[in-house]
Design an enzyme around this catalytic site. Structure first.
Site, PDB file in Angstrom:
ATOM      1  N   GLY A  31       0.671  -1.172  -0.275  1.00  0.00           N
ATOM      2  CA  GLY A  31       0.093   0.159   0.062  1.00  0.00           C
ATOM      3  C   GLY A  31       0.809   1.096  -0.122  1.00  0.00           C
ATOM      4  O   GLY A  31       2.041   1.127  -0.253  1.00  0.00           O
ATOM      5  N   VAL A  75       1.372   3.734   2.293  1.00  0.00           N
ATOM      6  CA  VAL A  75       1.966   3.738   3.502  1.00  0.00           C
ATOM      7  C   VAL A  75       3.294   2.698   3.424  1.00  0.00           C
ATOM      8  O   VAL A  75       4.426   2.985   3.783  1.00  0.00           O
ATOM      9  CB  VAL A  75       1.331   3.908   4.797  1.00  0.00           C
ATOM     10  N   CYS A 134      -3.219  10.921  10.561  1.00  0.00           N
ATOM     11  CA  CYS A 134      -2.381  11.706   9.696  1.00  0.00           C
ATOM     12  C   CYS A 134      -2.806  13.288  10.149  1.00  0.00           C
ATOM     13  O   CYS A 134      -1.719  14.013  10.266  1.00  0.00           O
ATOM     14  CB  CYS A 134      -2.333  11.389   8.328  1.00  0.00           C
ATOM     15  N   GLY A 188      -3.901  10.103   1.559  1.00  0.00           N
ATOM     16  CA  GLY A 188      -4.326   9.693   2.969  1.00  0.00           C
ATOM     17  C   GLY A 188      -5.497   8.582   2.637  1.00  0.00           C
ATOM     18  O   GLY A 188      -5.763   7.834   3.586  1.00  0.00           O
ATOM     19  N   HIS A 242      -0.667  16.837   3.759  1.00  0.00           N
ATOM     20  CA  HIS A 242      -1.931  17.513   4.302  1.00  0.00           C
ATOM     21  C   HIS A 242      -1.450  19.005   4.753  1.00  0.00           C
ATOM     22  O   HIS A 242      -0.260  19.308   5.348  1.00  0.00           O
ATOM     23  CB  HIS A 242      -2.438  16.817   5.652  1.00  0.00           C
TER      24      HIS A 242
HETATM   25  P1  A2P Z   1      -3.021  -5.551  -0.957  1.00  0.00           P
HETATM   26  O1  A2P Z   1      -2.238  -4.836  -2.010  1.00  0.00           O
HETATM   27  O2  A2P Z   1      -2.680  -7.008  -1.170  1.00  0.00           O
HETATM   28  O3  A2P Z   1      -4.780  -5.254  -1.035  1.00  0.00           O
HETATM   29  P2  A2P Z   1      -3.484   1.299   0.765  1.00  0.00           P
HETATM   30  O4  A2P Z   1      -3.841   2.058   1.819  1.00  0.00           O
HETATM   31  O5  A2P Z   1      -2.773   2.177  -0.205  1.00  0.00           O
HETATM   32  O6  A2P Z   1      -4.919   1.118   0.085  1.00  0.00           O
HETATM   33  O7  A2P Z   1      -3.185  -0.005   1.159  1.00  0.00           O
HETATM   34  C1  A2P Z   1      -3.760  -1.038   1.834  1.00  0.00           C
HETATM   35  C2  A2P Z   1      -2.688  -2.218   2.290  1.00  0.00           C
HETATM   36  O8  A2P Z   1      -3.633  -2.959   3.070  1.00  0.00           O
HETATM   37  C3  A2P Z   1      -2.292  -2.882   1.077  1.00  0.00           C
HETATM   38  O9  A2P Z   1      -0.994  -3.245   1.241  1.00  0.00           O
HETATM   39  C4  A2P Z   1      -3.157  -4.061   1.157  1.00  0.00           C
HETATM   40  O10 A2P Z   1      -2.666  -5.338   0.517  1.00  0.00           O
HETATM   41  C5  A2P Z   1      -3.405  -4.207   2.820  1.00  0.00           C
HETATM   42  N1  A2P Z   1      -4.241  -5.038   3.021  1.00  0.00           N
HETATM   43  C6  A2P Z   1      -5.578  -4.819   2.609  1.00  0.00           C
HETATM   44  N2  A2P Z   1      -6.663  -5.718   3.121  1.00  0.00           N
HETATM   45  C7  A2P Z   1      -5.803  -6.839   3.859  1.00  0.00           C
HETATM   46  C8  A2P Z   1      -6.050  -7.857   4.444  1.00  0.00           C
HETATM   47  N3  A2P Z   1      -7.201  -8.289   4.643  1.00  0.00           N
HETATM   48  N4  A2P Z   1      -4.886  -8.479   5.154  1.00  0.00           N
HETATM   49  C9  A2P Z   1      -3.663  -8.131   4.804  1.00  0.00           C
HETATM   50  N5  A2P Z   1      -3.239  -6.739   4.139  1.00  0.00           N
HETATM   51  C10 A2P Z   1      -4.528  -6.102   3.632  1.00  0.00           C
END
Ligand code: A2P
Length: 337
Positions: free
Chosen positions: A12, A14, A128, A159, A241
């Site tokens: 993601g 962050v 944040c 964000g 921000h």
């Molecule tokens: P994934 O890329 O496999 O969906 P952002 O804030 O940029 O949207 O990123 C969210 C982060 O949280 C991503 O790395 C996403 O992984 C991860 N994520 C979302 N749902 C889950 C979950 N159920 N278990 C582990 N990681 C998750």
């Protein structure tokens, strides 16, 4: 001493910054494990000449890790945070899942690193907007004693995650090509627009984000009597921000002393020379560790009041950087196994 470190949500917005900051700041790592959802299992992530294969974030993935930084949303933190802690892995959590738990310290290291000493396996990272606002408010609180404030935020789309950044870029491209714009991440078009709506609305008319700013500031400052009324606004900015703050203090304020307090604070830098058009802006504070504070002036509507403008990279000070600073502080306090 070096540590086995995990990142949950490594794919993601962050998570990517966490990989960079852990390396740039030379956090002592024996190993780095990148975790995300099942969707990303097997994906390769590279940073400079290093690469990692993403693993699925499941409870057993925390066996053998010393510290894990979570940035995958509150439901993932609620499900896996306690599992990680149970396995002896200290959790630094970026989500809102545990911030207001009495048993969980909510920490901005420049402000309340001492609170970490009481942790029971989970340490929370603030929202944040709270973290960025405090980089202006805390030094002034030290100088004059904060009583109450009003604030309006100008929050970047990052964000809301990597896909929200993409949505803004896609809308701009579509607009330039005269094509229909897709609206998915936000309730309205964000390109060329401003949404006075971040997170869900509560019955009192404020949003959850606005509640977070007050409650988290109170907890971090240890100031239950603090009052605040904020309006959180999403703007079509990719990163960093900005927050306009009007704050009232217990003691008489003095502009020179206020400038001195900001300039001497580790988390901020004074960027305040309006005669030369110098004030903090998101483009200048993206990818910067310090937050910028400017437009300092005596507030004309409050008693003992100051008006100020704070800008900070919310992916860094509002999330990844603050989390890495917490891990560094744990290392300094010899609090990692
Ligand atoms: P994934 O890329 O496999 O969906 P952002 O804030 O940029 O949207 O990123 C969210 C982060 O949280 C991503 O790395 C996403 O992984 C991860 N994520 C979302 N749902 C889950 C979950 N159920 N278990 C582990 N990681 C998750």
């Amino acid at each position: 001493m070096s540590y086995r470190v995990g990142i949950v949500g490594a794919t993601g917005a962050v998570g990517q910054e966490l990989i960079e900051l852990l390396h740039r700041r030379n956090f002592p790592m024996e190993s780095l494990t990148l975790l995300a959802s099942k969707r990303s299992t097997g994906k390769t992530i590279t940073w400079e000449d290093k690469s990692w294969v993403v693993e699925e974030a499941v409870a057993s993935a925390f066996d053998g890790l010393d510290v894990a930084i979570f940035s995958a949303g509150a439901s993932t933190s609620k499900e896996l945070g306690p599992e990680a802690a149970k396995r002896g892995c200290v959790v630094v959590d970026n989500s809102s899942a545990f911030r207001m738990d009495a048993d969980v310290p909510l920490v901005v290291p420049e402000v309340n690193a001492h609170a970490m000493r009481e942790h029971k396996g989970i340490i929370a990272n603030p929202n944040c907007s709270t973290a960025v606002a405090l980089m202006g408010l805390y030094p002034l609180h030290e100088a004059f004693g904060l009583k109450r404030f009003t604030a309006a935020t100008y929050q970047a789309v990052s964000g809301a995650g990597a896909s929200a950044m993409q949505e803004l870029v896609d809308q701009l491209h579509a607009w330039a090509k005269d094509e229909p714009l897709k609206v998915e991440k936000f309730p309205h078009q964000i390109a060329f627009n401003v949404l006075p709506h971040v997170d869900v609305f509560y019955e009192d008319g404020y949003t959850k984000e606005e509640h977070k700013m007050l409650n988290e500031c109170r907890k971090i400052l240890g100031l239950e009597s603090l009052r605040a009324s904020t309006t959180c606004v999403r703007v079509p900015v990719l990163r960093a921000h900005s927050i306009a703050i009007n704050a009232e203090f217990e003691r008489p304020v003095d502009l020179a002393k206020a400038r001195e307090a900001i300039a001497g604070f580790a988390g901020a830098e004074l960027c305040d020379d309006p005669a030369h058009n110098r004030y903090p802006m998101p483009l200048d504070y993206s990818g910067k560790e310090k937050c910028g504070v400017g437009r300092l002036r005596i507030d004309s509507a409050l008693d003992n009041g100051l008006a100020l403008w704070v800008v900070g990279d919310q992916l860094w000070k509002g999330a990844a950087l603050n989390a890495v600073q917490i891990a560094e502080e744990l290392h300094r306090q010899s609090a990692l196994a």
